[in-house]
Write an enzyme that holds these catalytic residues in place. Structure first.
Site, PDB file in Angstrom:
ATOM      1  N   LYS A 291       0.847  -1.185   0.000  1.00  0.00           N
ATOM      2  CA  LYS A 291       0.000   0.000   0.000  1.00  0.00           C
ATOM      3  C   LYS A 291       0.889   1.244   0.000  1.00  0.00           C
ATOM      4  O   LYS A 291       1.840   1.344   0.766  1.00  0.00           O
ATOM      5  CB  LYS A 291      -0.905  -0.008   1.239  1.00  0.00           C
ATOM      6  CG  LYS A 291      -2.138   0.854   1.137  1.00  0.00           C
ATOM      7  CD  LYS A 291      -3.101   0.568   2.284  1.00  0.00           C
ATOM      8  CE  LYS A 291      -4.361   1.403   2.131  1.00  0.00           C
ATOM      9  NZ  LYS A 291      -5.340   1.116   3.203  1.00  0.00           N
ATOM     10  N   GLU A 381     -20.357  -5.320   9.747  1.00  0.00           N
ATOM     11  CA  GLU A 381     -21.300  -4.486  10.491  1.00  0.00           C
ATOM     12  C   GLU A 381     -22.406  -5.305  11.151  1.00  0.00           C
ATOM     13  O   GLU A 381     -22.826  -5.007  12.279  1.00  0.00           O
ATOM     14  CB  GLU A 381     -21.901  -3.424   9.571  1.00  0.00           C
ATOM     15  CG  GLU A 381     -20.928  -2.342   9.143  1.00  0.00           C
ATOM     16  CD  GLU A 381     -20.037  -2.749   7.978  1.00  0.00           C
ATOM     17  OE1 GLU A 381     -19.133  -1.969   7.622  1.00  0.00           O
ATOM     18  OE2 GLU A 381     -20.250  -3.856   7.413  1.00  0.00           O
ATOM     19  N   ARG A 409     -26.361  -2.177   6.277  1.00  0.00           N
ATOM     20  CA  ARG A 409     -26.173  -3.610   6.046  1.00  0.00           C
ATOM     21  C   ARG A 409     -26.496  -4.441   7.283  1.00  0.00           C
ATOM     22  O   ARG A 409     -26.504  -5.666   7.219  1.00  0.00           O
ATOM     23  CB  ARG A 409     -24.736  -3.859   5.589  1.00  0.00           C
ATOM     24  CG  ARG A 409     -24.405  -3.129   4.312  1.00  0.00           C
ATOM     25  CD  ARG A 409     -23.134  -3.623   3.689  1.00  0.00           C
ATOM     26  NE  ARG A 409     -21.948  -3.164   4.397  1.00  0.00           N
ATOM     27  CZ  ARG A 409     -20.706  -3.394   3.978  1.00  0.00           C
ATOM     28  NH1 ARG A 409     -20.512  -4.095   2.879  1.00  0.00           N
ATOM     29  NH2 ARG A 409     -19.670  -2.941   4.644  1.00  0.00           N
TER      30      ARG A 409
END
Length: 643
Positions: A291, A381, A409
């Site tokens: 990254k 979640e 969600r």
């Protein structure tokens, strides 16, 4: 265009992946260099998601070089890593409009380009979407074969939906290729030369043609079927793991696994993709990427450089790190983080839960001091909510901080695992309302509407930072079901926000100003715009009664009776959908109590809202101070004409 040509010699000539595929393999590293330099130059002044896209440059180039896009489908997960993809697919010269009003979306968007195959704003959906595309291609008998590739990150693949997709991929006929872009999570690294040899061997066309030939021969002889195929595949994976001493989380799945490979090694990527692209059946290619690759500050601190804001392209100094003498009001998330720690010090039963957003919600403030009482459950979640329910059932006081658009969600979990049991879980809904440049997939517009329908849920929103603290304190004492506190992204307006904590009466609003011509009701920080509008209306000779409802559920009956008895137009304002929120609740209340009052509902219209600054979007949606003022003036004018 001349400047672009000089800065990015090869990238400037690529208007589509067809142009990329005309280049020789030896030219591709220069394309990667051009992409990285353009990302650095552009994102330094027009902020966006930086480190992820820098890390996937080689992967992006390899995918478009090997696969026949857009006929072949690439499904990006989340989309943080897809800026290079945009540069290669005809959007290079418009990239300076990224995340701006009427400009490019910060995420893949099928309405923007045929190369963007699916919406990619919420994590973990790529495998399921790509599997649907792959099976549709089989059902459509597409010729030539259409390849479908899902690119998913190491955090996103831990989400429940990703595992549901993986499970289904093993049970239906498909040729899906899943690429795991692993830039952080530790899945054991390769050990020794034998592992490297086997990894390359098992991707070779010769090996796989022989493997497929043997399988088809045994199947034709009725010696094995689909059930036995799964067992053989599991045995094959286990044998490979035994020989290479390399184990991974996919070992028990009936799905072929390749890797891990260096995802920033372009020649190897191209070779491996060419080797496995035409294989039959679902496959996982595991790539290790860095990254922030190519920009030293981002490589050394990728989390900070995920979305760094403006920075100096040469030095890497972030604008946010430059000290100023200006005293600023804090971000709502920081007020939440500081207050949560304060409350946790007072009450040992308070625990914090976040879904991969410890720093984004500022729960890392409590985490630093009390690591054993803060739980980051990753991009899960639904699990976060049910986990909070389990903690609450055993006497803990969970504060569950999740972005509004992501909490969508977990709707069933809220109902089934907290509300039915009347558990005292505090839902701290961050990024509520219009969030700005992240756009349509990230606006938190529906939480008030979808929460209001659930029995036993208390719903609140603070008008300023001090009230956020008091609502959190109130929630910590509440024992009658879930308690919702919604607050926006970004800074508030109160520099002196830290005061003594006070417990608020649940279901009671407050009167900000009295008036006789029109009543203005709001919930949340949009009260700031309403106060400006009320002042502007009064300068035009109108008398405005202004109220801050604070609670959407339960509504303040006493306050609403007072408003109704004034017999004046009522204007409601909310930073959320106008369908089902405050305006709807007030309209229903007036009808239920026998008041024939005109209620004008201001909020986000019944359509999806694109990206832009919050101020721009407020104006477009008609909830900025000037628009509210115009509504007040028109309401009073209409009332006077009817007399």
């Amino acid at each position: 265009m001349d400047e672009t040509t000089n800065k990015y010699p090869l990238l400037s000539k690529i208007d589509s992946p067809d142009d990329l595929r005309k280049l020789t393999p030896t030219q591709l590293p220069e394309v990667c260099s051009d992409i990285r330099q353009m990302l650095i130059n552009s994102l330094s002044s027009n902020p966006g998601h930086f480190a992820s896209s820098m890390g996937t440059v080689e992967l992006t180039v390899a995918l478009h070089y090997v696969f026949n896009t857009p006929y072949d489908r690439i499904v990006w997960d989340v989309g943080h890593q897809a800026y290079g993809h945009k540069l290669l697919t005809g959007r290079r010269d418009r990239f300076d409009t990224n995340r701006k009003l009427n400009g490019l979306s910060g995420f893949p968007n099928p309405d923007e380009s045929e190369y963007d195959t699916f919406t990619a704003g919420h994590a973990s959906n790529s495998i399921s979407a790509a599997l649907g595309m792959a099976i549709a291609s089989e059902l459509n008998h597409d010729e030539p074969r259409r390849n479908v590739v899902a690119v998913i990150g190491d955090s996103a693949i831990a989400g429940g939906l990703a595992f549901e997709g993986l499970n289904n991929a093993t049970n239906v006929r498909n040729n899906l290729l899943i690429i795991l872009n692993d830039n952080d999570m530790s899945i054991d690294s390769p050990v020794g030369g034998l592992n490297s040899y086997l990894a390359h061997l098992t991707t070779s066309p010769g090996y796989n043609n022989l493997r497929d030939l043997i399988y088809r021969g045994l199947r034709k002889a009725h010696m094995i079927g689909d059930k036995q195929k799964g067992a053989i595949l599991r045995f094959n994976n286990s044998l490979k793991a035994l020989l290479s001493r390399h184990q991974n989380i996919f070992e028990g799945l009936n799905i072929r696994y390749f890797g891990p490979f260096d995802g920033n090694d372009l020649p190897t990527l191209i070779q491996v993709l060419n080797d496995i692209k035409d294989m039959r059946g679902p496959r996982i290619l595991h790539l290790k990427t860095k990254k922030g690759k190519g920009f030293a500050p981002a490589e050394s601190n990728p989390a900070l450089w995920h979305a760094p804001g403006k920075f100096d392209a040469e030095t890497g100094v972030r604008q946010a790190d430059v000290a100023t003498d200006t005293v600023k009001s804090p971000k709502y998330q920081d007020v939440f983080g500081d207050t949560l720690l304060e409350l946790a010090r007072q009450n040992p039963d308070i625990v914090g839960i976040t879904a991969a957003m410890a720093s984004g919600t500022s729960m890392n403030i409590m985490q630093a001091e009390m690591p054993d009482r803060v739980f980051d459950v990753g991009i899960s979640e639904g699990h976060a909510v049910t986990f909070a329910g389990g903690l609450a059932k055993e006497g803990k006081r969970p504060f569950c901080a999740i972005y509004s658009s992501f909490l969508q969600r977990a709707y069933d979990n809220i109902i089934h695992d907290t509300a039915i049991l009347r558990l005292p879980v505090t839902f701290c809904i961050d990024r509520a309302g219009l969030v700005g440049q992240d756009g349509v997939t990230h606006h938190g517009l529906y939480d008030m509407a979808y929460m209001r329908t659930i029995p036993g849920v208390t719903i609140s929103s603070p008008s300023d930072e001090q009230m956020l603290r008091n609502l959190m304190f109130t929630a910590s004492k509440w024992n009658d079901g879930p308690f919702v506190i919604r607050y926006p992204r970004g800074d508030g307006h109160n520099v002196n926000w830290k005061s003594e904590l006070k417990q608020l009466p649940v279901g009671r609003g407050r009167k900000i100003a009295d008036g006789n011509d029109v009543a203005l009701l709001s919930i949340g920080p949009i009260a700031y715009e309403c106060s400006i509008a009320a002042g502007q209306a009064e300068k035009r000779g109108m008398s405005v009664a202004q109220y801050d409802m604070i609670f959407l559920k339960p509504l303040d009956d006493e306050l609403l009776h007072e408003v109704a008895k004034k017999d004046v137009p009522i204007v409601t304002v909310e930073d959320g959908t106008s369908n089902g929120g405050l305006g709807t609740a007030v309209t229903e209340w007036m009808n239920d109590h026998g008041y024939a009052r005109r209620v004008i509902r201001l909020g986000v219209p019944d359509r999806f809202v694109a990206h832009g600054t919050v101020d721009e979007l407020y104006k477009i949606c008609g909830i900025d101070a000037d628009s509210i003022t115009s509504t007040l003036v028109d309401a009073v004018k209409t009332k006077n004409q009817q007399k």
